[in-house]
Design a protein around this motif. Structure first.
Motif, short mmCIF file in Angstrom:
data_model
loop_
_atom_site.label_atom_id
_atom_site.label_comp_id
_atom_site.label_asym_id
_atom_site.label_seq_id
_atom_site.Cartn_x
_atom_site.Cartn_y
_atom_site.Cartn_z
N ALA A 17 -1.92 3.16 -5.48
CA ALA A 17 -2.60 2.34 -6.48
C ALA A 17 -1.94 0.97 -6.58
N GLU A 18 -2.68 0.00 -7.08
CA GLU A 18 -2.12 -1.33 -7.27
C GLU A 18 -1.01 -1.26 -8.32
N GLY A 19 -0.02 -2.11 -8.16
CA GLY A 19 1.09 -2.13 -9.10
C GLY A 19 2.35 -2.65 -8.44
N ASP A 20 3.46 -2.47 -9.12
CA ASP A 20 4.76 -2.94 -8.64
C ASP A 20 5.52 -1.76 -8.05
N PRO A 21 5.69 -1.71 -6.72
CA PRO A 21 6.34 -0.55 -6.11
C PRO A 21 7.86 -0.57 -6.20
N PHE A 22 8.43 -1.65 -6.73
CA PHE A 22 9.88 -1.77 -6.74
C PHE A 22 10.50 -0.96 -7.88
N SER A 23 11.79 -0.66 -7.72
CA SER A 23 12.52 0.16 -8.69
C SER A 23 11.82 1.49 -8.92
N SER A 24 11.25 2.04 -7.86
CA SER A 24 10.62 3.35 -7.93
C SER A 24 10.82 4.06 -6.60
N ASP A 61 0.79 -1.24 0.00
CA ASP A 61 0.00 0.00 0.00
C ASP A 61 0.82 1.29 0.00
N ILE A 62 2.15 1.21 -0.13
CA ILE A 62 2.96 2.42 -0.11
C ILE A 62 2.77 3.22 -1.40
#
Length: 403
Positions: A77-84, A67-68
């Motif tokens: 929002a839903e998705g891939d939080p990595f490399s961001s 949820d970050i």
């Protein structure tokens, strides 16, 4: 220490994917209260600085990868939080929070990647003076997808995480303190008994099979008593050391016990909380009691998914909901197992092992119910179990290995 109108600003890009990561602020040291005995507690300080004892309790829910707010998951929002990248603003005052957010916006940061970590004066004694509480922030990362990239991230953290302490030159005339954070609810109407309605009978069957196969007439067995662990707010209220709890994890622990000889071992068994859908991973760890030093972990949900199958009749479908792992000095390949290292002579240091005839315990953790984005409620899971199996001695004397 943290002043009521100060701020802690963190920017944190995450490189390699991991099963779980989180940020959480803690109150770690609290001034000793008068006429209270802290002789058995971990304490720091002196008459000049003040004398403090460790509480190490969480100040709310964690910011984690489900949820970050990041560049890839704007506004959560839903998705891939990595490399961001993400920004975390840690304040105890609404006005200070807004000033920091305004400054970030002026510097080109989107509000969609800003996360608030609100600290309430109702939970901590804010200030920089003698006797004020000491705070810290913890980053947790578990199960890197690429362990080498994960190690590079941890070993070079300053390249990826920047922490700024911000103090206004002129203290605010009017404070607008944050209230105590409302915690995520853990309860749902779904428990592991809904998935495995015959769990008690299955666990009793497992226990009998474990004793027969791993015990026998040459061994005594002890069913270790289980208890649960407090959460942050409860420990703050009770002035107790919580050793860096996390509301994303449900913690269970055995009573203290000792391995007397190298032939003694522990069998952990129970319901795999990932298979039932109540966690994203779960494990069991062997600890020394005095230092609370974890020395080895059985990653129940990651490896040997069929670890309990051989204890049930062939083809029994519900076997997939259970696990059996061994913790021992000697690993013989009879079932999934982890080797317990010694403290004495350990090349990594004495805290990386536990010797015989020393108090020990097993901690069980299950992380994050996918339905609630926080740990499962205490009574929505079926508690893990552990059996201590000890080699009998012919003379009844202590047959320790000497370590």
């Amino acid at each position: 220490m943290f002043r009521g109108t100060g701020a802690c600003l963190q920017t944190a890009p995450r490189r390699s994917r991991a099963r779980y990561f989180s940020f959480r602020s803690y109150v770690i040291f609290v001034e000793n209260k008068p006429y209270k005995d802290y002789s058995q507690e971990f304490t720091v300080g002196d008459e000049t600085t003040g004398v403090y004892h460790r509480v190490f309790a969480s100040l709310g829910d964690s910011l984690h990868n489900l949820d970050i707010h990041t560049e890839n998951t704007p506004g959560g929002a839903e998705g891939d939080p990595f490399s961001s990248s993400a920004v975390i603003v840690c304040t105890a005052d609404r006005g200070m929070n807004q000033q920091v957010r305004d400054a970030l916006g002026a510097a080109g940061f989107s509000t969609d990647i800003m996360n608030d970590d609100n600290i309430s004066a109702g939970l901590v004694n804010l200030g920089l003076e003698k006797g004020k509480d000491h705070l810290n922030v913890m980053l947790r990362v578990i199960f890197w997808e690429d362990p080498q990239a994960g190690a590079e991230y941890i070993n070079n953290l300053s390249n990826y995480v920047k922490v700024l302490r911000i103090t206004p030159k002129t203290p605010f005339a009017d404070l607008n303190r944050w209230p105590v954070p409302t915690l995520k609810p853990k309860e749902t109407d779904f428990t592991e008994f809904n998935v495995v309605p015959n769990a008690i009978g299955n666990l009793d069957h497992l226990r009998a099979e474990i004793i027969e196969r791993h015990g026998g007439s040459d061994y005594d067995h002890v069913d270790l008593a289980m208890t649960n662990w407090l959460e942050g707010y409860g420990a703050i209220a009770l002035d107790s050391d919580l050793l860096a709890d996390n509301r994303d994890a449900l913690y269970l622990r055995t009573e203290d016990f000792q391995l007397t000889t190298d032939d003694d071992f522990v069998i952990t068994y129970g319901v795999n909380h990932v298979t039932t859908g109540k966690a994203i991973f779960c494990n069991a760890s062997f600890y020394g009691s005095k230092l609370m030093n974890g020395v080895v972990a059985a990653h129940i949900s990651e490896y040997h998914q069929d670890s309990a199958a051989k204890y049930f009749p062939e083809g029994y479908e519900d076997a997939r909901y259970f696990y059996v792992w061994k913790m021992a000095r000697k690993v013989d390949g009879g079932c999934p197992a982890v080797r317990i290292p010694y403290s004495t002579g350990n090349p990594s240091g004495s805290a990386f092992g536990v010797d015989n005839n020393t108090d020990a315990l097993v901690w069980f953790r299950s992380y994050v119910d996918p339905a609630t984005h926080v740990s499962a409620a205490l009574f929505s899971i079926i508690w893990d179990r552990a059996i201590l199996i000890k080699k009998k001695t012919k003379c009844g004397c202590n047959n320790s290995s000497g370590r």
